[in-house]
Design an enzyme around this catalytic site. Structure first.
Site, PDB file in Angstrom:
ATOM      1  N   LYS A 247       0.839  -1.319  -0.071  1.00 25.94           N
ATOM      2  CA  LYS A 247       0.042  -0.091   0.165  1.00 25.94           C
ATOM      3  C   LYS A 247       0.809   1.101   0.027  1.00 25.94           C
ATOM      4  CE  LYS A 247      -3.383   2.853   0.830  1.00 25.94           C
ATOM      5  NZ  LYS A 247      -2.767   4.001   1.131  1.00 25.94           N
TER       6      LYS A 247
ATOM      7  N   GLU B 183       9.865   1.549  10.604  1.00 26.13           N
ATOM      8  CA  GLU B 183      11.200   2.535  10.294  1.00 26.13           C
ATOM      9  C   GLU B 183      10.375   3.860  10.312  1.00 26.13           C
ATOM     10  OE1 GLU B 183      13.278   5.176   9.145  1.00 26.13           O
ATOM     11  OE2 GLU B 183      12.743   4.304   7.101  1.00 26.13           O
TER      12      GLU B 183
ATOM     13  N   CYS C 109      14.025  10.881   6.467  1.00 29.21           N
ATOM     14  CA  CYS C 109      14.169  10.670   7.788  1.00 29.21           C
ATOM     15  C   CYS C 109      15.566  10.806   8.575  1.00 29.21           C
ATOM     16  CB  CYS C 109      13.394   9.494   8.385  1.00 29.21           C
ATOM     17  SG  CYS C 109      13.980   7.957   7.241  1.00 29.21           S
TER      18      CYS C 109
ATOM     19  N   GLU D 259      10.711  16.470  14.347  1.00 31.23           N
ATOM     20  CA  GLU D 259      10.985  16.153  12.974  1.00 31.23           C
ATOM     21  C   GLU D 259      10.180  16.902  11.833  1.00 31.23           C
ATOM     22  OE1 GLU D 259      11.993  12.567  10.185  1.00 31.23           O
ATOM     23  OE2 GLU D 259      10.058  12.281  11.096  1.00 31.23           O
TER      24      GLU D 259
END
Length: 488
Positions: free
Chosen positions: A183, A259, A293, A392
């Site tokens: 997906k 992750e 990331c 972040e």
């Protein structure tokens, strides 16, 4: 002639390219804001069919046990992707806004090449280990440990490096003998749909082994996560969403590999080449508009050299244009969406409200009339407690923080909910070893060393995730262990 596909509005379910039950949805070029075309919009029934196809393929075929055949199929997929690499490159630049220069590396060609490692593991991995004889409780037995595929894997992937992340999941999962339902993010559906077309038309991967379900409905990810026919979920994305995935998967106690986010520190020791360390860190944060990331978004420098470091970083970032991703000179392209740019801009307002100083950047570039661009930005006069130093941002934003020696630099780096990556700059090997031993993160670069490669593991400590992707460790995430004891 355009290399963009004219018919990518198809799902791959049970070996067939089919339309979505929800119709179609637009995919948009983030550099121009123009609609590129349509992608298949799957609904719940489509996802149900994909899961059932994967379940049937795993339970009723020899896919999980035929290691040589799987190795050939994964290698075949690699070769087919290489043969169509120019079309994939065009799609990646147009849909993800990825600078074309990155497609010869981590945005496309490198992850295709990494499928070689997965294929070789399928062929050469030690699937059974002899543990010899023993007599527990006085009963002689011969023991072997077998490694076997987990089963049906649900893979949910983001938009920032679509091919790298899709192949980092597909390659090991397939090589290990699993079947997969992928997906992808709704921002980059064509990137995944093109891979589905190649699998269906150019490989011998059996029907149901790979299913690719594009959709504008984020709820299909939840459906995939909670369905009891799915044995494992592998997710890459934000930490907040990762927590939701883990919670949803708990209902069926399926394995989760996550992750997640990062707020990685680049530590400059006082014996480092300041210009090189600061310049390279600042340059890297602008790559792909900071949408990575593991980018080093906190620059931690000696307090005595703080002003000089700010000046060097400002010079580097101020010289980088947010530009057209089709231009081979472009490093910093657009943000993926208007929503994402607005999110980054909110962080810049928070930084100013908390006393931070925008040294360079922080604005939409005047020379770009269309597209979701933002100038590479440097923030000074903050410490590690400021919001922009802790959360972040996922944009081309670097914060500079002073440290008072090696121990303080390590404390700053570790004072984060994340532990994905990090970077150390210095000249004394002993000091560097002590710092690398102390920093709690899954990957570390020393003096510009490159840790990304398909044959080594990637992943993080703390809230940066659970498990490792790539390398032998990443391959083994997709395996179960079975002990067989035979009485003698």
């Amino acid at each position: 002639m355009s290399l963009l596909p004219t018919d990518s509005s198809r799902l791959l379910i049970d070996g067939k390219l089919v339309s979505g039950g929800g119709g179609e949805f637009d995919t948009v070029n983030p550099a121009t804001e123009e609609v590129l075309g349509a992608a298949a919009d799957a609904n719940g029934a489509d996802m149900d069919a994909a899961i059932q196809a994967a379940r049937t393929a795993f339970d009723s075929t020899s896919w999980s046990r035929d290691h040589a055949f799987r190795a050939r199929c994964v290698g075949q997929l690699r070769d087919a992707l290489k043969a169509d690499v120019e079309r994939l490159r065009a799609v990646t630049v147009a849909e993800a806004g990825a600078p074309v220069m990155l497609t010869s590396g981590p945005q496309l060609e490198a992850p295709i090449d990494d499928l070689t490692f997965a294929a070789e593991l399928a062929a050469n991995y030690t699937w059974e280990t002899d543990h010899g004889e023993a007599a527990p409780m006085g009963m002689r037995s011969h023991r072997t440990v077998r490694r076997e595929a987990i089963g049906v894997v649900g893979a949910i992937t983001p938009w920032n490096f679509p091919h790298q992340i899709n192949f980092a999941k597909l390659g090991p999962a397939l090589a290990a003998g699993n079947t997969v339902v992928l997906k992808p993010a709704p921002d980059t559906p064509w990137c995944a749909a093109e891979v589905g077309r190649i699998i269906a038309e150019q490989t011998d991967i059996p029907p149901g082994v790979v299913n690719i379900v594009t959709s504008s409905d984020h709820g299909l990810g939840t459906q995939l996560t909670t369905d009891p026919r799915v044995d494992m979920v592998t997710f890459t994305g934000s930490t907040a969403t990762g927590k939701s995935v883990m919670t949803a998967a708990a209902g069926t106690l399926k394995k989760t590999f996550l992750e997640l986010g990062g707020k990685s520190a680049s530590i400059v020791l006082d014996d480092a080449d300041l210009g090189g360390a600061v310049g390279m860190t600042a340059f890297a944060v602008a790559i792909h508009a900071g949408q990575g990331c593991a980018l080093y978004t906190r620059l931690v420098v000696p307090r005595a050299k703080y002003a000089e470091a700010v000046e060097i970083a400002a010079g580097t970032l101020g010289g980088i244009r947010a530009g057209d991703p089709t231009d081979p000179r472009t490093v910093c392209g657009p943000l993926i969406s208007e929503r994402q740019r607005a999110r980054v801009e909110r962080y810049l307002e928070i930084a100013k409200a908390e006393g931070g100083r925008i040294v360079v950047g922080g604005k939409r570039p005047e020379y770009q009339e269309r597209g979701w661009f933002l100038e590479p930005t440097l923030i000074a006069d903050v410490d590690n407690s400021h919001t922009v130093a802790r959360e972040e941002i996922f944009g081309p934003v670097l914060v500079v923080i002073p440290h008072d020696g090696d121990d303080d630099a390590v404390a700053i780096a570790n004072d984060s909910p994340y532990g994905l990556s990090g970077q150390i700059w210095g000249s004394d090997p002993g000091r560097i070893r002590r710092v690398t031993d102390a920093v709690r993160s899954g990957t570390l670069s020393v003096n510009g060393g490159v840790w990304y490669s398909g044959d080594v593991p990637f992943g993080g400590y703390k809230q940066s995730g659970i498990g490792r992707e790539m390398g032998v460790l990443g391959f083994e995430e997709y395996l179960e262990a079975k002990l067989v004891a035979t009485g003698l």
